[in-house]
Design a protein around this motif. Sequence first.
Motif, PDB file in Angstrom:
ATOM      1  N   THR A 118     -31.608   5.629   3.268  1.00 15.17           N
ATOM      2  CA  THR A 118     -32.390   5.059   4.373  1.00 15.17           C
ATOM      3  C   THR A 118     -31.682   5.261   5.705  1.00 15.17           C
ATOM      4  N   HIS A 119     -30.356   5.306   5.642  1.00 17.87           N
ATOM      5  CA  HIS A 119     -29.542   5.578   6.827  1.00 17.87           C
ATOM      6  C   HIS A 119     -28.137   5.919   6.340  1.00 17.87           C
ATOM      7  N   LEU A 120     -27.310   6.401   7.276  1.00 21.38           N
ATOM      8  CA  LEU A 120     -26.012   6.945   6.865  1.00 21.38           C
ATOM      9  C   LEU A 120     -24.874   5.997   7.219  1.00 21.38           C
ATOM     10  N   THR A 122     -21.852   3.388   5.420  1.00 19.87           N
ATOM     11  CA  THR A 122     -20.944   3.527   4.282  1.00 19.87           C
ATOM     12  C   THR A 122     -21.456   2.894   2.985  1.00 19.87           C
ATOM     13  N   ASP A 123     -22.237   1.806   3.086  1.00 17.34           N
ATOM     14  CA  ASP A 123     -22.704   1.115   1.876  1.00 17.34           C
ATOM     15  C   ASP A 123     -24.048   1.642   1.380  1.00 17.34           C
ATOM     16  N   HIS A 124     -24.480   2.796   1.897  1.00 20.31           N
ATOM     17  CA  HIS A 124     -25.763   3.382   1.475  1.00 20.31           C
ATOM     18  C   HIS A 124     -25.626   4.831   1.018  1.00 20.31           C
ATOM     19  N   VAL A 125     -24.399   5.352   1.041  1.00 21.06           N
ATOM     20  CA  VAL A 125     -24.206   6.780   0.728  1.00 21.06           C
ATOM     21  C   VAL A 125     -23.129   7.031  -0.327  1.00 21.06           C
ATOM     22  N   GLY A 223     -34.407  -0.844   3.028  1.00 22.65           N
ATOM     23  CA  GLY A 223     -33.095  -0.453   3.539  1.00 22.65           C
ATOM     24  C   GLY A 223     -32.575  -1.569   4.435  1.00 22.65           C
ATOM     25  N   ASP A 224     -31.893  -1.211   5.526  1.00 22.84           N
ATOM     26  CA  ASP A 224     -31.301  -2.213   6.414  1.00 22.84           C
ATOM     27  C   ASP A 224     -32.184  -2.517   7.615  1.00 22.84           C
ATOM     28  N   MET A 225     -33.510  -2.346   7.442  1.00 20.17           N
ATOM     29  CA  MET A 225     -34.448  -2.823   8.460  1.00 20.17           C
ATOM     30  C   MET A 225     -34.224  -4.322   8.648  1.00 20.17           C
ATOM     31  N   ALA A 269     -32.447  -4.436   0.778  1.00 21.44           N
ATOM     32  CA  ALA A 269     -31.166  -3.915   0.289  1.00 21.44           C
ATOM     33  C   ALA A 269     -30.176  -5.056   0.069  1.00 21.44           C
ATOM     34  N   HIS A 270     -30.093  -5.983   1.036  1.00 27.59           N
ATOM     35  CA  HIS A 270     -28.918  -6.861   1.062  1.00 27.59           C
ATOM     36  C   HIS A 270     -29.177  -8.332   0.761  1.00 27.59           C
ATOM     37  N   PHE A 271     -30.447  -8.769   0.662  1.00 28.32           N
ATOM     38  CA  PHE A 271     -30.661 -10.170   0.277  1.00 28.32           C
ATOM     39  C   PHE A 271     -30.065 -10.352  -1.122  1.00 28.32           C
TER      40      PHE A 271
HETATM   41 ZN    ZN Z   1     -26.216  -1.841   4.577  1.00 21.73          ZN
END
Ligand code: ZN
Length: 289
Positions: A118-120, A122-125, A223-225, A269-271
């Motif tokens: 969703t984006h680049l 560190t915690d998504h790649v 993602g981190d929206m 992603a993070h909840f």
């Molecule tokens: Zn994140």
Amino acid sequence: MAQGIQLGEISIQQIVEQQGPFFPVGEFFPSLAPELLEENREWLEPAFVDPDSGNVILCIQSYVVRTRHHTILIDSCVGNHKPRPNRPMWHLMASDRYERNFEATGLRFEDIDYVMCTHLHTDHVGWNTRLDNGRWVPTFPNARYVFAERELDFWSDRTSQDPDACPWMVDSVLPVVEAGRAEIVKSDHMLGDDVQLIPSPGHTIDHYSVLVGRPQADALITGDMVHSPLQARYPELGMFSDYDSVLAGQTRRELFGRFCDSSTLMCTAHFPTPSTGHVRRWSEGFRIV
Ligand SMILES: [Zn+2]
């Protein structure tokens, strides 16, 4: 086999790498007024804010979406053996939790057709690559990796200026590009008739969310929206690593407005687990229930 979510012909499973109280609330949301935190503390604790440490509780996870045509991994967490000197909890991780939870989906790494980041950050790649005889190689041997064009350009530029500032690009993104496995797309790209990228810029320059399924049986992998239910209630609340917090707030208000009172399932992603729910109005903002 791990329990999943079935939506029409689509299934969704979660692969959790970590969950814990990672960042102090005031550090995570630098513009959060202490009075506003107090006002909301009762519902935030203990699920979303740890009462002992005062830290935001975050889940780090991937979503696996199986459509009639493809098996897609969305976001790939932190990864193993990756030097992250600025993030002690993620530095040189050597845990088998991600691989065990991946296996519990009934899939093998070979089965993934697409990896979508969703984006680049560190915690998504991280699991994009793994260490093989001292070299970083793509973890998913048959996958194409879908990156948004402006996102990749932005981080590639930054990395060429200062590689030490973006170690995750060096070990988890650029090796995929060098291996010829990147699929560089616009952030509104469609994959077949049941997977659509939705531009959700702000947290990063060209962040995307992923809408999967058919009307009445669909889900938005955000993602981190959004990072925390506090940002649903107060969509304009920015977080520390935003590229543009004002834009991120506009994106949240627009997307939550679009999906409010609909049957579309939000998969954040993070909840903390279960991390999913439907958007409903809550005074001037929203809640995920
Ligand atoms: Zn994140």
